[in-house]
Design an enzyme around this catalytic site. Sequence first.
Site, short mmCIF file in Angstrom:
data_model
loop_
_atom_site.label_atom_id
_atom_site.label_comp_id
_atom_site.label_asym_id
_atom_site.label_seq_id
_atom_site.Cartn_x
_atom_site.Cartn_y
_atom_site.Cartn_z
N CYS A 59 0.81 -1.23 0.00
CA CYS A 59 0.00 0.00 0.00
C CYS A 59 0.84 1.28 0.00
CB CYS A 59 -0.98 0.03 1.16
SG CYS A 59 -1.38 -1.55 1.88
N HIS B 42 -4.70 -0.98 -5.60
CA HIS B 42 -5.28 0.09 -4.79
C HIS B 42 -6.03 1.03 -5.71
CE1 HIS B 42 -2.21 -1.59 -2.12
NE2 HIS B 42 -3.09 -1.29 -1.17
N LYS C 228 -15.23 -4.10 4.84
CA LYS C 228 -14.68 -4.88 3.73
C LYS C 228 -15.64 -5.98 3.28
CE LYS C 228 -12.38 -8.35 6.54
NZ LYS C 228 -11.28 -9.29 6.67
ZN LIG Z 1 -3.18 -2.29 0.57
#
Ligand SMILES: [Zn+2]
Length: 645
Positions: A337, A388, A472
């Site tokens: 990330c 992402h 999520k």
């Molecule tokens: Zn991530």
Amino acid sequence: MDTIQVTLPNGAIQEVPRGTTPAEVARKISQGLAREALVARANGDLIDLSRPLEQDTSLTILTAKDPDSLQVYRHSAAHLLAAAVLELFPEVKLGIGPPIDSGFFYEFLREQPFTPEDLERIEAKMRELAARDLPNERKLLPKAEAIELYRKWNQGFKCELVEEKAVEPMVSFYTTGKFIDFCRGPHIPDTGRIKAFKLMSVAGAYWKGQEGNPQMQRIYGACFFTKADLDDYLNKLAEAKRRDHRKLGPELDLFSIQEEAGPGLIFWHPKGGLVRKIMEDWSRDEHLRRGYQLVYTPHVMRLDLWKTSGHTNFYTDNMFGPVEVEKADYQLKPMNCPGHILIFKSRLRSYRELPYRVAELGTVYRYERSGVLHGLLRVRGFTQDDAHIFCTREQLEGEIQGCVDFALAVLRTFGFNRFEVELSARDPNDPEHYAGTVDEWEHAEKALTGTLDRMGIPYKYMPGEAVFYGPKIDVKLLDAIGRPWQLSTVQFDFNLPRRFGLEYVGEDGSRHQPVMVHRALWGSVERFFGVLIEHYAGAFPLWLAPVQVAVLPVSGKFSEYAQQVASELKSAGFRAHLDDRNEKLQAKIRDSEIQKIPYMAIVGGKEAEARTVSVRHHGKGDLGPRGLSAFLADLRSESESGATA
Ligand SMILES: [Zn+2]
Ligand SMILES: [Zn+2]
């Protein structure tokens, strides 16, 4: 007469003398129920059928039809095991023996290890004691007497348990033959009911699970109500063992893990490497087709970056230690990330660039404890199919739909048609616990539920299961033998955009914070490969198979034609292997079968003359002769249909 009221599940009330037992109530209802009864539920608690009822009671008689009685039944089987062991090995010291998922265990201290032959004798003794239909009797003793009883019997572990666990002045015991257990129960009435069981294994375990304590031997047994259920369980176990990727990996020469290099680190051998290339090619192409951009980011980055992201706070336990270079600390990446965020942040973004989707087959390193490492499934270095997405709030639903649609395409393409979806949401009673505003969470959760509803995908809603930084969706696939595997995750993040100060210039000319979504579909290449091996039991479909066709000349005389067949296959783009060893045809066929190669093209005089091959399919067997060009066309159509979602 002194009576109490017993309320049955159908609402009927029986007026019975105080001290009546559930067994007696069952007999009054029907002889059939009395025969089938195993245990009772009285005012919510499970109790023995022989336990006198002392007050007004709401009572249910449980039989094998009630799942709750299975644990009681298995616990009684554990006692039967202990009784049998005491008959054969009177010197053992007793530990504990609870029911477990598929059966039970009991643990013993004994100098010599129990051998497979011992297990056979113990199991036979269990059957003998079961046939004698011994009662499981409950007794009450004062605590001091209980300790004295075990002390005389030289059962130190049991003394310890009574000392620690007995809270009331009277202690409950159960006896089965010579076996006496300090035990809260309840138990089924007698050993005669226990029929469908099998002793499975012996494993070492420290007393009370604490290192340094004496090493107990745990004898594990499988146990079910019926022989059919037990057989079903044993067959599933055997099937899972046959498919185990840790066994098939070396057998098919796909991958290895080498102690010399370290645990949890995967070596992809040429054949596994070929499957991986096919998987990765499909993944990259599909990402490009779906509007993602491919990136690469460094494996090692400054430790400070992981302070900004917050990983050094909440993720340190799972990270490899830092490495020092020129007096600065660097960190092996546990996640992709921050790398993708730095690419997004490398210049000021306009709303016109959103949604900004970056994808990477990104290799990460995580410190998993050696105890949890498991083949390809739990490793220390692995490659995520990570992406992402940075987008506006308005784009969110469309992006979620895109992710879910992509996840389903992965499942279909790789041969899975059953899956389960779970949605992890915030705990509404604990709003303080989370990063992001109430409004952001509501918007995100609505986007998730709205998308799944619109797509007609059933899901399990799990409030309180979300991590602190966002809700999520998880997708679990069910494999060929019905086992669930956690696979795709689509995860919101309200935390990182803030920590890294992400922004874009909106249509209104002012700056806004983008919404961020983490998304992995396979999870990791390693894990998904492990699942594929087990799902297909190593017999990959044509488009994924590392070797698609084995060309087998009947004898050396036909090697020229065999070579021609192999090179035509290769130039048509197929992965063909010419087996021109000086071996009997039968041996070559057997080897191709063991290697689970989808097709064999067998060639001899007849085939050379007619320009055909005799086709044999792994699994389907002999398919007869086929013209070479027709065979190529067959392969092409099968291979293409396999690779399209
Ligand atoms: Zn991530
Ligand atoms: Zn017990």
